[in-house]
Design an enzyme around this catalytic site. Sequence first.
Site, mmCIF file in Angstrom:
data_model
loop_
_atom_site.group_PDB
_atom_site.id
_atom_site.type_symbol
_atom_site.label_atom_id
_atom_site.label_comp_id
_atom_site.label_asym_id
_atom_site.label_seq_id
_atom_site.Cartn_x
_atom_site.Cartn_y
_atom_site.Cartn_z
ATOM 1 N N TYR A 69 0.824 -1.213 0.000
ATOM 2 C CA TYR A 69 0.000 0.000 0.000
ATOM 3 C C TYR A 69 0.857 1.261 0.000
ATOM 4 C CZ TYR A 69 -4.456 -2.222 -0.160
ATOM 5 O OH TYR A 69 -5.528 -2.926 -0.621
ATOM 6 N N GLN B 57 -15.177 2.878 -8.242
ATOM 7 C CA GLN B 57 -14.533 1.733 -7.587
ATOM 8 C C GLN B 57 -13.098 2.082 -7.242
ATOM 9 O OE1 GLN B 57 -15.506 -2.132 -9.812
ATOM 10 N NE2 GLN B 57 -16.003 -0.554 -11.281
ATOM 11 N N ASN B 58 -12.654 3.258 -7.685
ATOM 12 C CA ASN B 58 -11.241 3.589 -7.519
ATOM 13 C C ASN B 58 -10.937 4.077 -6.112
ATOM 14 O OD1 ASN B 58 -10.977 2.930 -10.145
ATOM 15 N ND2 ASN B 58 -10.862 5.028 -10.920
ATOM 16 N N ASP C 61 -8.009 5.768 -5.665
ATOM 17 C CA ASP C 61 -6.878 6.676 -5.884
ATOM 18 C C ASP C 61 -7.163 8.142 -5.561
ATOM 19 O OD1 ASP C 61 -8.361 7.624 -8.135
ATOM 20 O OD2 ASP C 61 -7.396 6.157 -9.448
ATOM 21 N N HIS D 87 -15.075 1.538 -2.800
ATOM 22 C CA HIS D 87 -14.031 0.645 -2.289
ATOM 23 C C HIS D 87 -13.054 1.355 -1.358
ATOM 24 C CE1 HIS D 87 -14.807 -2.274 -5.903
ATOM 25 N NE2 HIS D 87 -15.733 -2.331 -4.971
ATOM 26 N N GLY E 178 -14.333 2.747 -17.981
ATOM 27 C CA GLY E 178 -13.121 2.051 -17.542
ATOM 28 C C GLY E 178 -13.298 1.038 -16.444
ATOM 29 N N THR E 179 -14.390 0.276 -16.518
ATOM 30 C CA THR E 179 -14.512 -0.815 -15.550
ATOM 31 C C THR E 179 -14.731 -2.128 -16.280
ATOM 32 O OG1 THR E 179 -15.822 -1.783 -13.761
ATOM 33 C CG2 THR E 179 -16.913 -0.108 -15.092
ATOM 34 N N SER E 180 -14.059 -3.171 -15.774
ATOM 35 C CA SER E 180 -14.177 -4.484 -16.401
ATOM 36 C C SER E 180 -15.546 -5.103 -16.115
ATOM 37 C CB SER E 180 -13.063 -5.407 -15.898
ATOM 38 O OG SER E 180 -13.106 -5.488 -14.490
ATOM 39 N N ALA F 152 -10.638 6.658 -21.968
ATOM 40 C CA ALA F 152 -11.370 7.680 -21.217
ATOM 41 C C ALA F 152 -11.056 9.091 -21.730
ATOM 42 C CB ALA F 152 -11.037 7.556 -19.731
HETATM 43 P P1 NAD Z 1 -10.117 -3.487 -13.758
HETATM 44 O O1 NAD Z 1 -8.644 -3.350 -13.551
HETATM 45 O O2 NAD Z 1 -10.775 -4.781 -13.520
HETATM 46 O O3 NAD Z 1 -10.511 -3.091 -15.245
HETATM 47 C C1 NAD Z 1 -10.090 -1.918 -15.846
HETATM 48 C C2 NAD Z 1 -10.915 -1.722 -17.111
HETATM 49 O O4 NAD Z 1 -10.500 -0.483 -17.671
HETATM 50 C C3 NAD Z 1 -10.729 -2.798 -18.173
HETATM 51 O O5 NAD Z 1 -11.997 -3.219 -18.636
HETATM 52 C C4 NAD Z 1 -9.942 -2.075 -19.280
HETATM 53 O O6 NAD Z 1 -10.323 -2.530 -20.582
HETATM 54 C C5 NAD Z 1 -10.366 -0.647 -19.068
HETATM 55 N N1 NAD Z 1 -9.383 0.354 -19.494
HETATM 56 C C6 NAD Z 1 -8.041 0.250 -19.531
HETATM 57 N N2 NAD Z 1 -7.492 1.397 -19.940
HETATM 58 C C7 NAD Z 1 -8.515 2.256 -20.160
HETATM 59 C C8 NAD Z 1 -8.583 3.615 -20.580
HETATM 60 N N3 NAD Z 1 -7.487 4.305 -20.865
HETATM 61 N N4 NAD Z 1 -9.817 4.193 -20.679
HETATM 62 C C9 NAD Z 1 -10.946 3.484 -20.401
HETATM 63 N N5 NAD Z 1 -10.931 2.205 -20.002
HETATM 64 C C10 NAD Z 1 -9.730 1.591 -19.871
HETATM 65 O O7 NAD Z 1 -10.759 -2.326 -12.895
HETATM 66 P P2 NAD Z 1 -12.144 -2.236 -12.119
HETATM 67 O O8 NAD Z 1 -13.252 -2.660 -13.019
HETATM 68 O O9 NAD Z 1 -12.148 -0.873 -11.561
HETATM 69 O O10 NAD Z 1 -12.048 -3.281 -10.921
HETATM 70 C C11 NAD Z 1 -10.870 -3.548 -10.263
HETATM 71 C C12 NAD Z 1 -10.848 -3.360 -8.766
HETATM 72 O O11 NAD Z 1 -9.538 -2.926 -8.468
HETATM 73 C C13 NAD Z 1 -11.745 -2.312 -8.221
HETATM 74 O O12 NAD Z 1 -12.313 -2.874 -7.104
HETATM 75 C C14 NAD Z 1 -10.845 -1.155 -7.789
HETATM 76 O O13 NAD Z 1 -11.164 -0.746 -6.485
HETATM 77 C C15 NAD Z 1 -9.461 -1.715 -7.750
HETATM 78 N N6 NAD Z 1 -8.423 -0.867 -8.397
HETATM 79 C C16 NAD Z 1 -8.431 0.484 -8.271
HETATM 80 C C17 NAD Z 1 -7.483 1.259 -8.906
HETATM 81 C C18 NAD Z 1 -7.518 2.757 -8.754
HETATM 82 O O14 NAD Z 1 -7.956 3.257 -7.740
HETATM 83 N N7 NAD Z 1 -7.110 3.518 -9.766
HETATM 84 C C19 NAD Z 1 -6.485 0.658 -9.682
HETATM 85 C C20 NAD Z 1 -6.493 -0.721 -9.793
HETATM 86 C C21 NAD Z 1 -7.486 -1.476 -9.155
#
Ligand code: NAD
Length: 235
Positions: A48, A82-83, A85, A111, A183-185, A227
């Site tokens: 972390y 869900q981020n 950051d 989250h 940008g969410t899977s 994005a």
């Molecule tokens: P994920 O990592 O599962 O998926 C990311 C998605 O973003 C993918 O579908 C990918 O195709 C897409 N993507 C990649 N680059 C992109 C761009 N430039 N523009 C738009 N889309 C783009 O992420 P999730 O669905 O948020 O789930 C993962 C879990 O991990 C969440 O619970 C989250 O809390 C955590 N997480 C958070 C962060 C953060 O805070 N930034 C980073 C990593 C993981």
Amino acid sequence: MLTGAGVSAESGVPTFRGETGLWRDYRPEELATPQAFDREPRLVWEWYGWRRDLVSKCEPNDAHVAIAERVLESGETRVITQNVDGLHTQAAEAVAESSDLSPLQRPIELHGSLFRTRCTACGKREASHAPIDASSEETLPRCAACSALLRPDVVWFGESLDPGLLTESFKLAGEIDVCLVVGTSAVVHPAASIAFAAADAGAVVIEINPEATPLSSVARVSLRGTATEVVRGIL
Ligand code: NAD
Ligand code: ZN
């Protein structure tokens, strides 16, 4: 609007499912669990600390800024993320030129946040930006009130989301006309279920993601771009 790690990818924050999401060959599923923290708090805090350090060097990108402008102008747009950051909040504070945002202007952080700690004993939550000294268990952050170990205030695999935030999010899903999903899977539930619930309730779901996801089948429109390429234009 529902956002995931992809909205921050172009700020340099790695997604979990991308190649650069790994840290020292550990998968996030091995470190982001209460069991890992019980077993090896030092290792989990080290990870972390690394993530906090990495995110501290990142800036909101044009998608965060366009979203923040929209939220502040319309008064009716909400962000559920869900981020962990903090970049949506950072963008909103920059656009507003103030850190004094109303609760409706702040994102719902499903989250949690990398920049908050929670006491493992008394549950006290606090903002936390100082570097983490994970060189030994003795130097890990401790609660000022009860001196128990602090943990990152994030939701780990196997843990439940805050019920209040979930209720608020599903209520919004039932009321909105349009749900932008950026940008969410769409595989992490219950977060992804919010977008499916919005579609069920009749909202127009617009997905922005370079790749197809399980949500693509219910989205009215799927825009296959990043994005920063797509969000400002569609807004
Ligand atoms: P994920 O990592 O599962 O998926 C990311 C998605 O973003 C993918 O579908 C990918 O195709 C897409 N993507 C990649 N680059 C992109 C761009 N430039 N523009 C738009 N889309 C783009 O992420 P999730 O669905 O948020 O789930 C993962 C879990 O991990 C969440 O619970 C989250 O809390 C955590 N997480 C958070 C962060 C953060 O805070 N930034 C980073 C990593 C993981
Ligand atoms: Zn405490």
